[in-house]
Write a protein that holds these residues in place. Structure first.
Motif, mmCIF file in Angstrom:
data_model
loop_
_atom_site.group_PDB
_atom_site.id
_atom_site.type_symbol
_atom_site.label_atom_id
_atom_site.label_comp_id
_atom_site.label_asym_id
_atom_site.label_seq_id
_atom_site.Cartn_x
_atom_site.Cartn_y
_atom_site.Cartn_z
ATOM 1 N N GLU A 109 43.774 87.109 60.677
ATOM 2 C CA GLU A 109 42.411 87.560 60.909
ATOM 3 C C GLU A 109 41.761 88.082 59.624
ATOM 4 O O GLU A 109 42.427 88.314 58.622
ATOM 5 N N GLN A 110 40.432 88.242 59.695
ATOM 6 C CA GLN A 110 39.631 88.764 58.575
ATOM 7 C C GLN A 110 39.862 87.955 57.290
ATOM 8 O O GLN A 110 39.905 88.492 56.187
ATOM 9 N N SER A 164 47.278 84.170 64.907
ATOM 10 C CA SER A 164 46.259 83.887 63.900
ATOM 11 C C SER A 164 46.316 84.916 62.780
ATOM 12 O O SER A 164 46.876 86.005 62.928
ATOM 13 N N GLU A 219 38.618 83.579 60.983
ATOM 14 C CA GLU A 219 39.978 83.678 61.499
ATOM 15 C C GLU A 219 40.686 82.340 61.307
ATOM 16 O O GLU A 219 40.106 81.286 61.568
#
Length: 202
Positions: free
Chosen positions: A65-66, A63, A44
């Motif tokens: 993500e992934q 944020s 992240e």
């Protein structure tokens, strides 16, 4: 903003600054891949932090993500980046955080939760271009496999670093063109932002 010691595994790459700023969170992988001089990160990317209170550790306010990303040792640029955003509008946050680590020869993919499922765009950002796509296959990893015509079964016995290498090698050859739109045009086209906490048990 957090300020931490840089992991020695990332020294000499643009990830060092991000690591020092405390932006590389929840890593599934962080370090050298199986390819020569290539360093990678899966996890992240913190885009915005709230007020920092004493020693209290708080999750980021925003944020990406992934995330999957790689850079080569001695190269100031991120070679490849892919991640998931709840809203297209946060593309500029990603661009600002990566900053000078972006380049015109990098391959950058953002899967956004609030763009039409039939839409695929290219969005210029300073020297770089982001490929912007809907999230259809539930995860960025699955989306990249689908986009790059990679078979999940072929990578099943490969370790995390090897899977990242395979995706990056294919992504660097990606040459499809989508409609080019500006960030401002994308803001007009995007849909409502989903509440990620909806339907969760209380």
């Amino acid at each position: 903003m957090p300020d931490t010691l840089t992991s020695p595994a990332l020294s000499g790459t643009p990830f060092a600054r991000l690591d020092r700023e405390g932006r590389l969170l929840n890593p599934v992988f962080k370090g050298r891949t199986n390819a020569a001089d290539r360093f990678g990160f899966r996890g992240e990317l913190a885009l915005r932090f709230g007020p920092h209170l004493a020693d209290e550790a708080r999750p980021p306010e925003l944020s990406c993500e992934q995330v999957m990303a790689v850079a080569n040792a001695g190269d100031p640029h991120v070679q490849f980046f892919a991640g998931w955003l709840l809203s297209f509008e946060h593309l500029t946050n990603v661009g600002e955080v990566l900053g000078e680590a972006l380049s015109h020869h990098g391959k950058y993919f953002l899967f956004c939760d609030n763009i039409d499922l039939s839409s695929r765009f290219q969005v210029p950002y300073k020297e770089a271009t982001f490929y912007v796509l809907p999230i259809l296959e539930s995860t960025v990893y699955n989306e990249m496999l689908e986009l790059l015509y990679l078979e999940k079964g072929d990578l099943k016995r490969t370790d995390t670093a090897g899977k990242l290498d395979a995706i990056v090698d294919a992504a660097m050859q990606f040459s499809f063109s989508f409609d080019t739109i500006s960030y401002a045009e994308g803001l007009k086209l995007m849909g409502p932002i989903r509440d990620p906490n909806e339907n969760r048990p209380v």
